[in-house]
Write an enzyme that holds these catalytic residues in place. Structure first.
Site, PDB file in Angstrom:
ATOM      1  N   CYS A 151      98.628 -83.131  37.971  1.00 32.73           N
ATOM      2  CA  CYS A 151      97.175 -83.263  38.158  1.00 32.73           C
ATOM      3  C   CYS A 151      96.862 -84.755  38.268  1.00 32.73           C
ATOM      4  O   CYS A 151      97.715 -85.598  38.091  1.00 32.73           O
ATOM      5  CB  CYS A 151      96.437 -82.700  36.953  1.00 32.73           C
ATOM      6  SG  CYS A 151      96.878 -81.031  36.546  1.00 32.73           S
ATOM      7  N   ARG A 188      97.696 -84.974  44.235  1.00 30.72           N
ATOM      8  CA  ARG A 188      98.408 -84.548  43.009  1.00 30.72           C
ATOM      9  C   ARG A 188      97.993 -83.166  42.576  1.00 30.72           C
ATOM     10  O   ARG A 188      98.668 -82.546  41.730  1.00 30.72           O
ATOM     11  CB  ARG A 188      98.137 -85.543  41.871  1.00 30.72           C
ATOM     12  CG  ARG A 188      98.547 -86.977  42.141  1.00 30.72           C
ATOM     13  CD  ARG A 188      98.156 -87.876  40.988  1.00 30.72           C
ATOM     14  NE  ARG A 188      98.817 -87.472  39.764  1.00 30.72           N
ATOM     15  CZ  ARG A 188     100.048 -87.838  39.444  1.00 30.72           C
ATOM     16  NH1 ARG A 188     100.727 -88.588  40.279  1.00 30.72           N
ATOM     17  NH2 ARG A 188     100.616 -87.437  38.339  1.00 30.72           N
ATOM     18  N   TRP A 241      96.205 -79.282  39.284  1.00 32.40           N
ATOM     19  CA  TRP A 241      97.263 -78.440  39.850  1.00 32.40           C
ATOM     20  C   TRP A 241      97.655 -77.521  38.699  1.00 32.40           C
ATOM     21  O   TRP A 241      98.398 -77.928  37.802  1.00 32.40           O
ATOM     22  CB  TRP A 241      98.438 -79.299  40.311  1.00 32.40           C
ATOM     23  CG  TRP A 241      99.512 -78.498  40.959  1.00 32.40           C
ATOM     24  CD1 TRP A 241     100.617 -77.966  40.364  1.00 32.40           C
ATOM     25  CD2 TRP A 241      99.595 -78.103  42.328  1.00 32.40           C
ATOM     26  NE1 TRP A 241     101.372 -77.275  41.260  1.00 32.40           N
ATOM     27  CE2 TRP A 241     100.783 -77.326  42.473  1.00 32.40           C
ATOM     28  CE3 TRP A 241      98.817 -78.287  43.432  1.00 32.40           C
ATOM     29  CZ2 TRP A 241     101.173 -76.775  43.694  1.00 32.40           C
ATOM     30  CZ3 TRP A 241      99.210 -77.753  44.653  1.00 32.40           C
ATOM     31  CH2 TRP A 241     100.363 -77.010  44.770  1.00 32.40           C
ATOM     32  N   ASN A 244      96.879 -84.473  32.237  1.00 30.39           N
ATOM     33  CA  ASN A 244      97.900 -84.201  33.244  1.00 30.39           C
ATOM     34  C   ASN A 244      99.210 -84.032  32.500  1.00 30.39           C
ATOM     35  O   ASN A 244      99.637 -84.918  31.760  1.00 30.39           O
ATOM     36  CB  ASN A 244      98.010 -85.363  34.232  1.00 30.39           C
ATOM     37  CG  ASN A 244      99.244 -85.187  35.141  1.00 30.39           C
ATOM     38  OD1 ASN A 244      99.621 -84.071  35.475  1.00 30.39           O
ATOM     39  ND2 ASN A 244      99.889 -86.289  35.492  1.00 30.39           N
ATOM     40  N   GLY A 245      99.850 -82.862  32.659  1.00 28.35           N
ATOM     41  CA  GLY A 245     101.136 -82.634  31.995  1.00 28.35           C
ATOM     42  C   GLY A 245     101.222 -81.200  31.498  1.00 28.35           C
ATOM     43  O   GLY A 245     100.411 -80.356  31.857  1.00 28.35           O
ATOM     44  N   GLU A 298     120.092 -74.725  54.700  1.00 29.86           N
ATOM     45  CA  GLU A 298     118.935 -75.571  54.390  1.00 29.86           C
ATOM     46  C   GLU A 298     119.098 -76.936  55.041  1.00 29.86           C
ATOM     47  O   GLU A 298     118.145 -77.498  55.590  1.00 29.86           O
ATOM     48  CB  GLU A 298     118.745 -75.687  52.886  1.00 29.86           C
ATOM     49  CG  GLU A 298     117.613 -76.577  52.460  1.00 29.86           C
ATOM     50  CD  GLU A 298     116.268 -76.191  53.068  1.00 29.86           C
ATOM     51  OE1 GLU A 298     116.125 -75.079  53.612  1.00 29.86           O
ATOM     52  OE2 GLU A 298     115.349 -77.018  53.030  1.00 29.86           O
ATOM     53  N   LYS A 341     116.309 -78.478  57.697  1.00 27.01           N
ATOM     54  CA  LYS A 341     115.681 -79.784  57.414  1.00 27.01           C
ATOM     55  C   LYS A 341     115.809 -80.692  58.635  1.00 27.01           C
ATOM     56  O   LYS A 341     114.862 -81.312  59.080  1.00 27.01           O
ATOM     57  CB  LYS A 341     116.330 -80.459  56.203  1.00 27.01           C
ATOM     58  CG  LYS A 341     115.887 -79.949  54.881  1.00 27.01           C
ATOM     59  CD  LYS A 341     114.504 -80.369  54.423  1.00 27.01           C
ATOM     60  CE  LYS A 341     113.384 -79.455  54.717  1.00 27.01           C
ATOM     61  NZ  LYS A 341     113.458 -78.057  54.456  1.00 27.01           N
ATOM     62  N   GLU A 349     113.711 -79.387  61.804  1.00 17.79           N
ATOM     63  CA  GLU A 349     112.240 -79.363  61.787  1.00 17.79           C
ATOM     64  C   GLU A 349     111.619 -80.754  61.763  1.00 17.79           C
ATOM     65  O   GLU A 349     110.466 -80.905  62.157  1.00 17.79           O
ATOM     66  CB  GLU A 349     111.711 -78.517  60.634  1.00 17.79           C
ATOM     67  CG  GLU A 349     112.042 -78.995  59.253  1.00 17.79           C
ATOM     68  CD  GLU A 349     111.422 -78.082  58.192  1.00 17.79           C
ATOM     69  OE1 GLU A 349     110.360 -77.491  58.439  1.00 17.79           O
ATOM     70  OE2 GLU A 349     112.001 -77.967  57.115  1.00 17.79           O
ATOM     71  N   HIS A 384     135.747 -67.608  65.580  1.00 21.57           N
ATOM     72  CA  HIS A 384     135.420 -66.364  66.294  1.00 21.57           C
ATOM     73  C   HIS A 384     134.391 -66.608  67.385  1.00 21.57           C
ATOM     74  O   HIS A 384     133.549 -65.755  67.660  1.00 21.57           O
ATOM     75  CB  HIS A 384     134.927 -65.325  65.281  1.00 21.57           C
ATOM     76  CG  HIS A 384     135.955 -65.003  64.247  1.00 21.57           C
ATOM     77  ND1 HIS A 384     137.063 -64.225  64.504  1.00 21.57           N
ATOM     78  CD2 HIS A 384     136.070 -65.407  62.964  1.00 21.57           C
ATOM     79  CE1 HIS A 384     137.809 -64.143  63.409  1.00 21.57           C
ATOM     80  NE2 HIS A 384     137.230 -64.855  62.461  1.00 21.57           N
ATOM     81  N   LYS A 401     102.130 -76.516  57.033  1.00 16.82           N
ATOM     82  CA  LYS A 401     102.703 -76.453  55.686  1.00 16.82           C
ATOM     83  C   LYS A 401     102.737 -75.019  55.178  1.00 16.82           C
ATOM     84  O   LYS A 401     103.663 -74.629  54.490  1.00 16.82           O
ATOM     85  CB  LYS A 401     101.903 -77.334  54.724  1.00 16.82           C
ATOM     86  CG  LYS A 401     102.490 -77.401  53.310  1.00 16.82           C
ATOM     87  CD  LYS A 401     103.907 -77.949  53.321  1.00 16.82           C
ATOM     88  CE  LYS A 401     104.573 -77.872  51.958  1.00 16.82           C
ATOM     89  NZ  LYS A 401     106.026 -78.168  52.027  1.00 16.82           N
TER      90      LYS A 401
HETATM   91  C1  AGP Z   1     110.304 -75.646  54.968  1.00 18.12           C
HETATM   92  O1  AGP Z   1     110.817 -76.954  55.195  1.00 18.12           O
HETATM   93  C2  AGP Z   1     109.470 -75.153  56.116  1.00 18.12           C
HETATM   94  N1  AGP Z   1     108.317 -75.969  56.210  1.00 18.12           N
HETATM   95  C3  AGP Z   1     109.214 -73.670  56.116  1.00 18.12           C
HETATM   96  O2  AGP Z   1     110.440 -73.080  56.476  1.00 18.12           O
HETATM   97  C4  AGP Z   1     108.755 -73.010  54.804  1.00 18.12           C
HETATM   98  O3  AGP Z   1     109.826 -73.022  53.877  1.00 18.12           O
HETATM   99  C5  AGP Z   1     108.387 -71.545  55.107  1.00 18.12           C
HETATM  100  O4  AGP Z   1     107.318 -71.555  56.004  1.00 18.12           O
HETATM  101  C6  AGP Z   1     108.012 -70.754  53.846  1.00 18.12           C
HETATM  102  O5  AGP Z   1     106.886 -71.323  53.272  1.00 18.12           O
HETATM  103  P1  AGP Z   1     106.487 -70.863  51.783  1.00 18.12           P
HETATM  104  O6  AGP Z   1     107.609 -71.281  50.893  1.00 18.12           O
HETATM  105  O7  AGP Z   1     105.203 -71.577  51.488  1.00 18.12           O
HETATM  106  O8  AGP Z   1     106.331 -69.381  51.784  1.00 18.12           O
END
Ligand code: AGP
Length: 606
Positions: A2, A27, A75, A99-100, A479, A483, A486, A502, A601
């Site tokens: 927060c 935050r 938060w 905050n904490g 992962e 990363k 994207e 294969h 996001k």
């Molecule tokens: C993660 O780097 C991406 N931005 C995306 O794959 C994300 O993980 C996915 O859209 C799921 O989002 P969520 O965890 O908010 O459900």
């Protein structure tokens, strides 16, 4: 996480507090509130929602007028986002913002209830306010010192006492807090951005130091009431940089926040050295009541589920099926009332994941959500809920949220394996203790970030690359690949190292970059063989492995070494260089790291 602020001076306090809070909304932003001394009385205005909602509420109900007070943007950790759970929280004579996380708030709350104290919220914060009120003896510094000795956890507190108008008190432990020093005015804030408009001069409050801001002076004491002299620092950040705490991008800041995020997420869920998820509604009986587990999520969250699959199946011997939410919901999934469906989501609002959870419930399954955003739709609708406490994740590319998602999957795996008698208490304690060591190990790995910058510079001209590994290394490579894709816009693909021959190995030509993750001891020799296969065909190999392995020239061109650690938990260490490689590749390509093209996001549409 927060944001808290406080002000004493000559300006309109409400304006200063709201402005300062607006610089801290990164935050946390699920609710906000202020407390202002108006005619020597503490007046409070607070509201669920953003700062704009608070301002609108004050415009409707009357603005608060004064020249000193405290403020908070939240938060949520304990208590859903709501008006009643918004800060500030007060007793009769004391009002605070926090905050904490207070780890022993339940025992303190039980004591206060026992002495007749009533509570207006579900927060751990209100417990501190009530305890301050209970012990208040007319001397705020003495009262604060007494209360601090009874609470455990992390906190940065802004405190006002009815008897001391135009004075703000503050103290911190773990959670950050600075004391801003202006001309005839002073401030407290969780972070430098909040005060830069008014002053660049500040004290960095250390643990258990008590700041007393009044119209005529700012004094700092230790817990023994001894005044302390501190070095006045000067911020050399601009506003935008300050919100990133000096980091160039939110993504890098969030990568570096991972040790703290792990601690704040797992610490409250470990009791006497063992995982304890009871507060999330998970008991040994429940863990023994289902036969199959389905993990359903999207993107990075789904990748966290894949790590969870390998760990749960290895330890608990329970079948775990990991599914992409958008596939799960349209494939008439084989889910029964004997199954558990785990939904992982940072935002808690991903449309496919929410729909998948609703389908699972309709099919009679128990649902467990692992969510970062408090009060989100998935959090509210799940049967059981484990909040991750990574704080707001601003960068679109998820890093710290992924880290805490896998941390929770480890805790869950240890607990279910113990509940099913597949591991004994000693082994469970050993594994839990290893998990608790990861923050410090990650901090050490982060010191080698320059090596990943060098690796990134070798990738920026690539059109495509492979991430390969076996077992947990394969789960992790998914992962790493996402990363990179994207945020650098370079195509990549994760591939099971044993599967390359294969077909996919035909993609390898001279100079094709291959990032090989090789941390699993029992699979190491086989992974090295697979790496040699691609190396022999011209690949440029970057190996992520333990630092005590020295690859020959027919294995790798570059090595990122990791400290030796238990195989099972290596994903928490190995993901860090993969995150940093993606980050620096994007930076070197001049991309918008925090807001990559075409992405959002939270994907709240199908
Ligand atoms: C993660 O780097 C991406 N931005 C995306 O794959 C994300 O993980 C996915 O859209 C799921 O989002 P969520 O965890 O908010 O459900």
């Amino acid at each position: 996480m927060c944001g808290i602020v406080g002000y004493v001076g000559y300006r309109d306090c409400t304006e200063v507090l709201v402005d300062a809070l607006s610089k801290l909304e990164y935050r946390g932003y699920d609710s906000a509130g202020i407390a202002v001394f108006e005619n020597e009385e503490i007046k409070v205005a607070k509201s669920k929602g953003r700062l704009a909602d608070l301002t609108a509420k004050m415009e409707k109900e009357g603005m608060l007028h004064g020249t000193s007070g405290i403020g908070h943007t939240r938060w949520a950790t304990h208590g859903e986002p709501s008006d009643r759970n918004s800060h500030p929280h007060g007793g009769e004579r004391v009002t605070i913002v926090h905050n904490g996380i207070i780890e022993n708030y339940k025992s303190i709350k039980d004591f206060l209830l026992g002495v007749g104290r009533g509570f207006k919220s579900d927060t751990d914060t209100e417990v501190i306010a009530q305890l301050l009120d209970y012990y208040y003896d007319g001397d705020p510094v003495h009262t604060i010192s007494k209360v601090i000795r009874e609470i455990e956890g992390s906190y940065a507190l802004g405190i006002v006492f009815e008897d001391f108008p135009d004075t703000v008190f503050a103290i911190r432990r773990e959670s950050p807090l600075i004391v801003g020093i202006g001309e005839n005015e002073s401030f407290i804030a969780s972070d430098v951005p909040a005060i830069l408009k008014y002053t660049k001069n500040y004290y960095l409050l250390e643990h258990d130091e008590i700041a007393v801001l009044s119209k005529y002076s700012t004094k700092i004491y230790d817990l023994h009431y001894k005044q302390i002299t501190k070095e006045l620092k000067t911020a050399d950040w601009d506003m935008d940089a300050a919100e990133k705490c000096g980091f160039e991008h939110f993504m890098l800041k969030e990568i570096f926040e991972q040790p703290t995020s792990i601690k704040t997420t797992i610490t409250p869920r470990i009791v006497d050295g063992l995982p304890n998820l009871e507060e999330c509604g998970i008991t040994p009986d429940i863990l023994n009541s289902f036969n199959n587990i389905h993990v359903v999520a999207c993107g990075t969250a789904m990748h966290a589920g894949v790590v969870g699959k390998y760990v749960i199946e290895k330890l608990a011997r329970v079948p775990v099926n990991v599914d992409i939410a958008s596939e799960f919901r349209y494939r008439a999934p084989l889910v029964t009332d004997k199954d558990l469906v785990i939904i992982i989501s940072q935002s808690g609002e991903t449309a496919d994941s929410l729909a998948a959870m609703r389908l699972a419930k309709k099919l009679g399954a128990k649902t467990l959500a692992i969510v970062n955003a408090k009060g989100s739709s998935i959090a509210r609708e799940a049967d059981m809920l484990i909040y991750t406490h990574a704080g707001p994740e601003i960068a679109v590319a998820s890093t710290k949220a992924y880290m805490v998602q896998i941390a929770v999957m480890y805790l869950f795996a240890f607990e279910i394996a113990l509940a099913k008698g597949m591991i004994d208490e000693n082994e469970c304690r050993r594994l839990t203790s290893l998990l608790q060591k990861t923050p410090e190990m990650i901090e050490n790995i982060l010191e080698s970030k320059s090596e990943t910058q060098h690796i990134a510079s070798s990738l920026i001209a690539s059109d495509s690359l492979l991430y390969i590994g076996r077992g947990l290394d394969y789960a992790l490579s998914m992962e790493g690949s996402l990363k990179l894709k994207e945020i650098s816009y370079i195509h990549s693909e994760s591939y099971a190292a044993g599967e390359l021959k294969h077909g996919t190995i035909s993609l390898i030509s001279d100079g094709t970059p291959v990032i090989a993750v090789a941390t699993q001891s029992e699979l190491f020799d086989k992974t090295i063989s697979n790496i040699k296969e691609v190396k022999a065909r011209g690949a440029k190999v970057i190996i992520v492995c333990r630092e005590n392995y020295e690859p020959d020239s027919d294995v790798a061109d570059f090595k990122f070494g990791l400290p030796d650690f238990d195989d099972l938990l290596m994903p928490m260490l190995a993901v860090v260089p993969l995150q940093l490689i993606a980050y620096y590749t994007s930076v070197l390509k001049g991309n918008d790291v925090d807001k990559p093209r075409n992405l959002a996001k939270s994907v709240t549409v199908e």
